[in-house]
Write an enzyme that holds these catalytic residues in place. Structure first.
Site, PDB file in Angstrom:
ATOM      1  N   ASP A  32      41.092  55.480   8.335  1.00 21.65           N
ATOM      2  CA  ASP A  32      39.751  55.425   8.947  1.00 21.65           C
ATOM      3  C   ASP A  32      39.686  54.769  10.328  1.00 21.65           C
ATOM      4  OD1 ASP A  32      39.246  56.460   6.465  1.00 21.65           O
ATOM      5  OD2 ASP A  32      37.892  54.880   5.806  1.00 21.65           O
ATOM      6  N   GLU A  80      36.751  58.610   6.752  1.00 22.08           N
ATOM      7  CA  GLU A  80      35.597  58.541   5.837  1.00 22.08           C
ATOM      8  C   GLU A  80      34.448  59.312   6.474  1.00 22.08           C
ATOM      9  OE1 GLU A  80      34.280  54.594   4.697  1.00 22.08           O
ATOM     10  OE2 GLU A  80      32.418  55.376   3.823  1.00 22.08           O
ATOM     11  N   LYS A 137      37.648  62.040   3.435  1.00 20.95           N
ATOM     12  CA  LYS A 137      37.288  61.419   2.158  1.00 20.95           C
ATOM     13  C   LYS A 137      35.817  61.006   2.174  1.00 20.95           C
ATOM     14  CE  LYS A 137      39.068  56.814   3.465  1.00 20.95           C
ATOM     15  NZ  LYS A 137      37.888  56.013   3.269  1.00 20.95           N
ATOM     16  N   VAL A 165      41.415  50.405   8.775  1.00 21.93           N
ATOM     17  CA  VAL A 165      40.236  49.548   8.590  1.00 21.93           C
ATOM     18  C   VAL A 165      39.347  50.094   7.467  1.00 21.93           C
ATOM     19  CG1 VAL A 165      40.241  48.810  10.996  1.00 21.93           C
ATOM     20  CG2 VAL A 165      38.920  50.838  10.372  1.00 21.93           C
ATOM     21  N   CYS A 170      37.968  49.909   2.688  1.00 23.01           N
ATOM     22  CA  CYS A 170      38.725  51.154   2.450  1.00 23.01           C
ATOM     23  C   CYS A 170      40.219  50.913   2.265  1.00 23.01           C
ATOM     24  CB  CYS A 170      38.451  52.153   3.566  1.00 23.01           C
ATOM     25  SG  CYS A 170      36.765  52.776   3.477  1.00 23.01           S
ATOM     26  N   GLN A 210      50.194  36.807  -7.413  1.00 27.21           N
ATOM     27  CA  GLN A 210      50.670  37.098  -8.776  1.00 27.21           C
ATOM     28  C   GLN A 210      51.920  37.990  -8.771  1.00 27.21           C
ATOM     29  OE1 GLN A 210      47.283  37.768 -11.657  1.00 27.21           O
ATOM     30  NE2 GLN A 210      46.178  38.129  -9.735  1.00 27.21           N
TER      31      GLN A 210
HETATM   32  C1  C5J Z   1      35.965  51.526   5.604  1.00 34.72           C
HETATM   33  C2  C5J Z   1      33.700  50.831   5.330  1.00 34.72           C
HETATM   34  N1  C5J Z   1      36.703  52.463   6.181  1.00 34.72           N
HETATM   35  N2  C5J Z   1      33.943  49.568   5.680  1.00 34.72           N
HETATM   36  N3  C5J Z   1      34.664  51.792   5.384  1.00 34.72           N
HETATM   37  O1  C5J Z   1      36.452  50.439   5.335  1.00 34.72           O
HETATM   38  O2  C5J Z   1      32.595  51.147   4.967  1.00 34.72           O
END
Ligand code: C5J
Length: 232
Positions: A32, A80, A137, A165, A170, A210
């Site tokens: 993204d 996204e 996506k 990011v 995401c 962990q």
């Molecule tokens: C992603 C969001 N790409 N923060 N989307 O992290 O809404």
């Protein structure tokens, strides 16, 4: 092909312990890196975030992308976003909170988080090559309602180098999804970013805690160093 057959086993100095991967079975996942998250006027900004905070990710990720391409590994990008008629956008996602603009509204970068709009595009610095897969996506996770798992399995990918990011949204959702599907994920700490620095740190800690409950973390320099050991 298995790691044994290709005979390549590279090791990254990582946390909680070294991450071993065969470059023939490893993909770089770039999540993204879209104008909607990185530039003023996009989706991230409508939520009240300082989008400038994500800029620090671009130089190390650009170097990582170039080195990964040069080494011949698979590269997959994600975006996204939603269909123009919003049929793949859950009403709850659009309704939630009090953004200055909602998903699908007209904004300075085009309709917010809509496929095909200027804001939906990946930033020029990290533009995908025509040969690289781009996964569109509708959700936060890159496996949800996409062909990502099929694409990776057809390419015999078992290991993912994860970048992009935002770290706790995401990136984290995708790492969790990948973990449940059996992929070994290494998250590059300087190649992921968040609008919320505390959550960024905690999100990385949650991955490697962990004994590596979701995977491994390491700075990109450690991954680049391991790539240099690769036998073409
Ligand atoms: C992603 C969001 N790409 N923060 N989307 O992290 O809404």
């Amino acid at each position: 092909m298995t790691e044994h057959e290709t005979g390549q086993r590279l090791e990254v100095d990582a946390s909680p312990y070294s991450y071993a991967f065969d470059p023939h079975h490893t993909a770089l996942l770039v999540i993204d890196m879209q104008r909607d998250f990185l530039e003023p006027g996009g989706f991230g900004a409508t939520l009240g975030n300082d989008v400038g905070l994500l800029q620090r990710v671009v130089p190390p990720l650009r170097d990582t992308l170039h080195a990964t391409r040069a080494a011949g590994l698979t590269v997959v990008h994600t975006r996204e976003g939603h269909l123009p008629d919003l049929s793949d956008c859950p009403p709850a996602k659009r309704r939630r909170g009090a953004p200055t603009l909602r998903i699908g509204d007209d904004g300075p970068l085009g309709r917010v988080l809509i496929r095909g709009e200027y804001g939906h595009g990946i930033i020029d610095d990290l533009a995908p090559l025509p040969t690289e897969t781009v996964i569109d996506k509708p959700g936060k996770g890159a496996f949800y309602a996409t062909a990502l798992d099929t694409v990776l399995r057809e390419a015999a990918i078992t290991h993912l180098i994860v970048t992009g990011v935002t770290t706790e949204v995401c990136v984290h959702t995708t790492v969790r999804e990948a973990n449940d599907r059996g992929y070994d994920c290494l998250v590059l700490t300087d190649c992921v970013g968040s609008y919320l620095p505390d959550l960024h740190r905690y999100a990385l800690d949650m991955i490697s805690a962990q004994g590596g409950i979701f995977g491994w973390v390491a700075p990109s320099q450690n991954y680049l160093k391991a790539l240099q050991e690769r036998i073409p």
